[in-house]
Scaffold this active site. Structure first.
Site, short mmCIF file in Angstrom:
data_model
loop_
_atom_site.label_atom_id
_atom_site.label_comp_id
_atom_site.label_asym_id
_atom_site.label_seq_id
_atom_site.Cartn_x
_atom_site.Cartn_y
_atom_site.Cartn_z
N VAL A 1 7.03 -2.41 7.35
CA VAL A 1 7.25 -1.21 7.45
C VAL A 1 7.87 -0.60 6.03
O VAL A 1 9.10 -0.87 5.99
CB VAL A 1 8.22 -0.78 8.59
CG1 VAL A 1 8.18 0.81 8.68
CG2 VAL A 1 7.48 -1.21 10.06
N LYS A 2 7.12 0.09 5.30
CA LYS A 2 7.38 0.79 4.22
C LYS A 2 7.98 2.22 4.55
O LYS A 2 7.38 3.12 5.20
CB LYS A 2 6.42 1.01 3.06
CG LYS A 2 6.66 1.15 1.84
CD LYS A 2 5.47 1.01 1.08
CE LYS A 2 5.52 1.01 -0.58
NZ LYS A 2 4.48 1.16 -1.12
N VAL A 3 9.54 2.53 3.97
CA VAL A 3 10.25 3.66 4.36
C VAL A 3 10.54 4.56 3.10
O VAL A 3 11.11 3.66 2.18
CB VAL A 3 11.34 3.25 5.19
CG1 VAL A 3 12.13 4.32 5.42
CG2 VAL A 3 10.96 2.47 6.39
N THR B 1 0.77 -1.08 0.21
CA THR B 1 0.22 0.03 -0.07
C THR B 1 0.92 1.21 -0.11
O THR B 1 2.03 1.13 0.38
CB THR B 1 -0.85 0.24 1.14
OG1 THR B 1 -0.08 0.15 2.27
CG2 THR B 1 -1.66 -1.39 1.57
#
Ligand code: E4P
Length: 215
Positions: A82-84, A27
């Site tokens: 966790v998208k960073v 997402t």
């Protein structure tokens, strides 16, 4: 190759998961914004019940802000990734998450040097955006080829996730290059099982079967 769906829509995840081919979900804030009324946390947790890896993007800008969000998201479910973003503050966050055993996905990667930085910081995955390079008149898949070539020389554990996929050719080329993951929009996912000759062949089988029944 792992197949992820690029969406924040739960119904789309449920449909593709029911085919038995889905490994994960990505997402991003733009996709979440399209799903009016949906609660982000509830949606991510529900998706985690269907697949093993669901990327939820931090929206903080500083390391301190991203760190707080990384801790919060990863507390929701063990399948949260966790998208960073690929920034210096993002690198600090990847390093922090890696030390704490959190899975991460580095987003907005557009060069081999960025890919190497993210891998060195301990990223679980990197997301080079091929479609957005195509949009600029470049061949985005060249970046995947370059990253896979660099990866072939070293022992990076970081998986290469082909993102910003726009067509079937992107998926085919990703597989031929040995990219670890492709994240695919719903519409393109529905095209993956299709072939004109399958449709024509099945139509003929059905017609011939009708003839047999009529005898
Ligand atoms: C995936 O993680 C990315 O957010 C996504 O593939 C971006 O795609 P877009 O370039 O079509 O917005």
């Amino acid at each position: 190759m792992k197949l992820f769906i690029d969406t924040a829509n739960m119904a789309q995840v449920e449909e593709i998961a029911s085919w038995g081919v889905l490994d994960g979900v990505t997402t991003n804030p733009s996709l979440v914004a399209k799903e009016e009324g949906a609660n982000f946390k509830d949606t991510v947790i529900a998706m985690c019940g269907l697949v093993n890896e669901v990327s939820a993007q931090v929206t903080g800008v500083t390391f301190e802000e991203m760190k707080v969000q990384a801790d919060e998201y990863s507390s929701w479910h063990k399948n949260v990734v966790v998208k960073v973003p690929m920034t210096v503050e993002g690198l600090k966050t990847l390093n922090y998450c890696s030390a704490k055993g959190m899975k991460t996905n580095t987003t907005l990667v557009f060069s081999v040097s960025q890919a190497i930085m993210a891998a060195k910081s301990g990223a679980t995955m990197i997301s080079p955006f091929v479609g957005r390079l195509d949009d600029l008149g470049m061949d985005g898949m060249d970046l995947i080829a370059d990253i896979m070539e660099a990866w072939s020389h070293y022992k990076f554990d970081t998986q290469v996730l082909v993102a910003s996929v726009r067509n079937l050719e992107h998926v085919t080329r990703a597989a031929k290059l040995g990219a670890h993951i492709s994240t695919i929009p719903y519409k393109i996912f529905t095209e993956l099982p299709q072939h004109d000759l399958t449709d024509k062949g099945l139509k003929k089988f059905m017609e011939d079967w009708e003839t047999v029944q009529g005898k």
